[in-house]
Design an enzyme around this catalytic site. Sequence first.
Site, short mmCIF file in Angstrom:
data_model
loop_
_atom_site.label_atom_id
_atom_site.label_comp_id
_atom_site.label_asym_id
_atom_site.label_seq_id
_atom_site.Cartn_x
_atom_site.Cartn_y
_atom_site.Cartn_z
N TYR A 187 0.84 -1.20 0.00
CA TYR A 187 0.00 0.00 0.00
C TYR A 187 0.88 1.26 0.00
CZ TYR A 187 -3.56 -3.39 1.48
OH TYR A 187 -4.40 -4.48 1.58
N HIS B 181 0.12 -12.04 0.46
CA HIS B 181 -0.63 -11.04 -0.31
C HIS B 181 -0.73 -11.37 -1.80
CE1 HIS B 181 -1.42 -6.37 -0.44
NE2 HIS B 181 -2.53 -7.09 -0.54
#
Length: 337
Positions: free
Chosen positions: A51, A140
Site C-alpha cells: 500500500y 498477499h
Amino acid sequence: MSLKDLLPGKLGFGAAPLGNMFRDIPEDEALATVAAAWDSGIRYFDTAPFYGAGLAELRLGTALAGRPRGDYVVSTKVGRLIMDEIEDVGARDLGEKGGVFKYGRPNRIVNDYSGEATLRSIEDSLKRLRIDHVDIAFVHDVAQDFYGDEWLGVFETARKGAFKALDRLRDEGVIKAWGLGVNRVEPIELLLALDGPRPDGFLLAGRYTLLDHAQALQRLMPMIAEHELGIIVGGPYSSGALVGGPNFEYAPAAPEILDKVARIKAIADRHGISMKAAGLQFVLANPAVAAVIPGASRPERIAADHAALAEIIPASFWCELRAAGLIHSAAPVPMAG
C-alpha cells in the site's frame, strides 16, 4: 488461533487508503483518520507493504505510536519487499490494479514469496510500523488478478516458502495467526485443499459484498465453516461503487454494475436506509465473517461506518432485494428490525 478469537471487534480499519490509494492524501488527514478510528473504539488495523510502497505502514506506525501495544491488533502482509532504490511508478506491472497507488512512494517493489523474503518482509514491516510484533500475517495477492496465467506458479513458490515460514512463526509464537490476503476465492480454496500447512483464517477483499457474493457464498464459505476458520472481508463497498463512487474492482465501474447499484439504492431509498448500512450489515450476517474492514481516508468516514452498523434495517428490505434477484437466494441476511 481462529481469527474470530483474535480480533477485538466486528469493525476494523483497512489502511490501504493511507498509501495514497487513488489520490494524494495529506499526511495530517491520514493521521487524523486513524485517530478517529481509535477514538471510535476500533482496535484492529490491517495494512501491507504494497500500500503505497510502505507509505501506509509508515503512517499507521506514526498514528499508533504511543498507544499501548497490547490494546490493538495489527495485520500486515508478505510477498512484496520494498527496496530503498526508486523506480518509475507508472511502469509497474500490477496486473488489474495498475495506477491504484500511483501517488504512493516511488520505492521499488519486488515480488518475493520465498521463506527468506517472508522473514525479511516482516522485519521491514516492524520497522515501518514501529512495533515489536505483528499479530497476523497474510500472504498477499497470490492470485490471478495480479499474476495472470502465472498465478499458480506464484502460489507454488509461496506454498514452499511463505506458507511454511509463517506456519513456523505461528507455532513459535512470533505471530498469532496467518493466512492469505487476496481478491479471489481460488487461492483460498486451493490452500484449504492441501494437507498442510494449516492457516488460521483469511482476508478476502471484494468477493463477499452486496454487489458480488455468489461464488464465495456457494464455494468458499462452506469450506471456511468446515475448517472452523474465520474470514475478514475487505472492500465491502466494492471499491466505492456501492456507495456512489466511480470505481469497481479498482477500475471504472461497468454500466451493468452501475445499474445494479442504482436498483439496490432505489430499494434502500424506499426503506429509508443507507447503502453503507446495507453493505456492512449484509457482510456481517454471514457466520463465517469474523470482521469487516472498510477503508477510510477521511475522519468523517469512520463515524459513517459506525452509524451504518447501528442502523435498523427492516426485514422487508432484504426480502425485496432477494425477490428482485439482487442478492443470492441462499445468502444469510440480518433479519432483526
